[in-house]
Design a protein around this motif. Sequence first.
Motif, PDB file in Angstrom:
ATOM      1  N   ALA A  95     -21.038   7.911 -21.460  1.00 33.22           N
ATOM      2  CA  ALA A  95     -20.956   8.776 -20.624  1.00 33.22           C
ATOM      3  C   ALA A  95     -21.009   9.979 -22.173  1.00 33.22           C
ATOM      4  O   ALA A  95     -20.132   9.839 -22.533  1.00 33.22           O
ATOM      5  CB  ALA A  95     -20.426   9.263 -19.640  1.00 33.22           C
ATOM      6  N   HIS A  96     -22.048  11.276 -22.302  1.00 35.39           N
ATOM      7  CA  HIS A  96     -22.060  11.441 -22.528  1.00 35.39           C
ATOM      8  C   HIS A  96     -23.185  12.854 -22.856  1.00 35.39           C
ATOM      9  O   HIS A  96     -23.177  12.630 -21.748  1.00 35.39           O
ATOM     10  CB  HIS A  96     -22.949  11.482 -24.242  1.00 35.39           C
ATOM     11  N   PRO A  97     -22.314  14.315 -23.094  1.00 34.98           N
ATOM     12  CA  PRO A  97     -23.007  15.616 -22.080  1.00 34.98           C
ATOM     13  C   PRO A  97     -24.496  15.770 -22.807  1.00 34.98           C
ATOM     14  O   PRO A  97     -24.710  14.998 -24.017  1.00 34.98           O
ATOM     15  CB  PRO A  97     -22.332  17.164 -23.178  1.00 34.98           C
ATOM     16  N   ARG A  98     -25.408  16.626 -22.105  1.00 35.31           N
ATOM     17  CA  ARG A  98     -27.176  16.765 -22.113  1.00 35.31           C
ATOM     18  C   ARG A  98     -26.518  18.280 -21.791  1.00 35.31           C
ATOM     19  O   ARG A  98     -26.872  18.517 -20.443  1.00 35.31           O
ATOM     20  CB  ARG A  98     -27.841  15.738 -21.543  1.00 35.31           C
ATOM     21  N   THR A  99     -27.894  18.869 -22.350  1.00 30.56           N
ATOM     22  CA  THR A  99     -28.923  19.718 -21.800  1.00 30.56           C
ATOM     23  C   THR A  99     -29.955  19.571 -20.744  1.00 30.56           C
ATOM     24  O   THR A  99     -30.631  19.124 -21.845  1.00 30.56           O
ATOM     25  CB  THR A  99     -28.910  20.340 -23.020  1.00 30.56           C
ATOM     26  N   ALA A 129     -25.133  18.914 -18.056  1.00 30.44           N
ATOM     27  CA  ALA A 129     -24.756  17.801 -17.651  1.00 30.44           C
ATOM     28  C   ALA A 129     -24.364  16.932 -18.125  1.00 30.44           C
ATOM     29  O   ALA A 129     -24.335  16.506 -19.554  1.00 30.44           O
ATOM     30  CB  ALA A 129     -26.061  17.596 -16.899  1.00 30.44           C
ATOM     31  N   ILE A 130     -23.134  15.417 -17.549  1.00 33.74           N
ATOM     32  CA  ILE A 130     -23.353  14.616 -18.713  1.00 33.74           C
ATOM     33  C   ILE A 130     -24.055  13.800 -17.993  1.00 33.74           C
ATOM     34  O   ILE A 130     -24.357  12.830 -16.840  1.00 33.74           O
ATOM     35  CB  ILE A 130     -21.605  14.260 -18.173  1.00 33.74           C
ATOM     36  N   GLN A 131     -24.347  13.018 -19.065  1.00 35.28           N
ATOM     37  CA  GLN A 131     -25.348  11.214 -19.007  1.00 35.28           C
ATOM     38  C   GLN A 131     -24.277  10.961 -18.850  1.00 35.28           C
ATOM     39  O   GLN A 131     -23.661   9.943 -19.509  1.00 35.28           O
ATOM     40  CB  GLN A 131     -26.436  11.217 -19.936  1.00 35.28           C
ATOM     41  N   LYS A 132     -24.504   9.460 -17.433  1.00 34.03           N
ATOM     42  CA  LYS A 132     -23.886   8.212 -17.657  1.00 34.03           C
ATOM     43  C   LYS A 132     -24.928   7.239 -17.348  1.00 34.03           C
ATOM     44  O   LYS A 132     -25.245   7.231 -16.881  1.00 34.03           O
ATOM     45  CB  LYS A 132     -22.967   8.582 -16.391  1.00 34.03           C
ATOM     46  N   GLY A 140     -27.200   7.811 -14.493  1.00 31.85           N
ATOM     47  CA  GLY A 140     -27.795   9.307 -13.799  1.00 31.85           C
ATOM     48  C   GLY A 140     -26.930  10.074 -14.583  1.00 31.85           C
ATOM     49  O   GLY A 140     -26.325  10.449 -15.134  1.00 31.85           O
ATOM     50  N   LEU A 141     -27.669  11.300 -14.070  1.00 30.50           N
ATOM     51  CA  LEU A 141     -26.494  12.757 -14.302  1.00 30.50           C
ATOM     52  C   LEU A 141     -25.749  13.340 -13.696  1.00 30.50           C
ATOM     53  O   LEU A 141     -25.264  12.424 -12.434  1.00 30.50           O
ATOM     54  CB  LEU A 141     -27.566  13.732 -14.668  1.00 30.50           C
ATOM     55  N   GLU A 142     -24.596  13.656 -14.454  1.00 30.17           N
ATOM     56  CA  GLU A 142     -23.173  14.036 -13.264  1.00 30.17           C
ATOM     57  C   GLU A 142     -23.492  15.691 -13.740  1.00 30.17           C
ATOM     58  O   GLU A 142     -22.898  15.951 -15.038  1.00 30.17           O
ATOM     59  CB  GLU A 142     -22.253  13.389 -13.362  1.00 30.17           C
TER      60      GLU A 142
END
Length: 473
Positions: free
Chosen positions: A262-266, A345-348, A377-379
């Motif tokens: 899981a890592h942050p995404r803009t 968001a967090i990309q899982k 998916g996004l969180e």
Amino acid sequence: MTRFALIAVVLAGCTTVRSQADTEFAHGNYQQAVALYNRVLATTPNDAAARSRRTIARTGVLRAMLVSAEAERHAGHGEVAAMRLADTLDQRDTWGIPTPPAIAPQLADEVAAIGGDLTSAVTTRTHDVGPLAGEAVVHRYDRLLQKSDFGTRRDALLATTRDAGQASCAALAPSATTPYATWVIDRYCTHFGGPHLAVPAPLPNLVGDVAIDGAVSGAPAGDADVLRGEVASAMRASVWFAPAAQATHATMAGTLAAAFDAHPRTISRGWTETVSYTDYETSQESYDEPYTETETTTTQEMQPDGSFQTVSHSELVTKTRTAWRTVQKPVQKTREEPRVFTFQAIQKTGRYASELSVRVDHPAVTAAIARQWTDQGLEHDTTFTPARVAPEHVQLMTLQGFAAREADALHLELVRRLDASYAATYCEAPRYTLEAAAACAYLDAGKAPVAVHAALAETFGADEAFLAPVLAR
């Protein structure tokens, strides 16, 4: 709208439909008239005239359909005639009415005529081809023969094919001297209600339950049990399985793996905004333009001698005239301007891989799958309606879920390999005896090679063409 006004509207609509129904009725368009009278009676059920005309129209529809069936029968188109008669009876039963008295004698005659033709066709087909062929004729006309108008005729026709089948069974029984030949003849006999033959149990070369060993790395104990269960289920679902047969052995091997991150995404989502702005439109405007003009006037002046002399006087006069000039006027307008909404968001991501194999000792079959798959998916909990952004929450597939999915895939692959192995063993000969042909047909008689059908036809004759459904396991 008042209650009385509403009633008036309903009655006006009903009157319009009633007029349409009466027009269709007058022109003999009975099918359309029936539909329209149904609508009239749905709102005014006590309209006796509409009900009477609907009854007449229904009779007209059924009479026309019956005449069509009769014409097809007289033209020698027996199958078409039977289907037209079935359509007639279906229409009557859809309306839920008894046979109208006006056409009852004609309908009874047509039922008797077509019923007689079907009896003759079934009897002839059973005698010339075989009881399965005769039975196929009966079932082709099931929609018609199951109508109450035909009474017990369908049962009588099936009794004819059943008696013929039992007679054929008695003649075939002496040929049941080998295991698979006995199985195929037994299926034929019991289809017609005949006695069971002594089919060997189990049939040769079939296997029973399977003992499974081996390990799959990366699979927790519960998931390994699921995998072993699917292998056992595949063996039981295959053509090779017989409950009373000797057990076989299988070995499983392979790996299952699942990795998650899981890592942050803009995230940017485009949208448009309606913006007001001032524009300038050019137009022509009229105005009064001043100008000077010399005006001359004349007067009569008396001279000393008493005569008159014309004298002119000139002067400058200021006047106006209409002129045009170009002007720009401000106008308020709107336009759609693109915007970008940005949020965090967090990309899982879940990455899955499998390499699974199972080797069965008897029959000697190996099935294997190797697959990779990604779930992501996004969180986030952001809401921004203009850009259609709403909270998203993702549940990635677990390793346990992936193991269950791969177990299903291994099950299907093993069944496919087992069936292919059976086909290679029993269905690739250039010629067949009855025993060999029956052993191949045990897999799927409908897909058996031509040579298998030829060998079975030597025993079952032309009825062999109808044998496959009877042999379906």
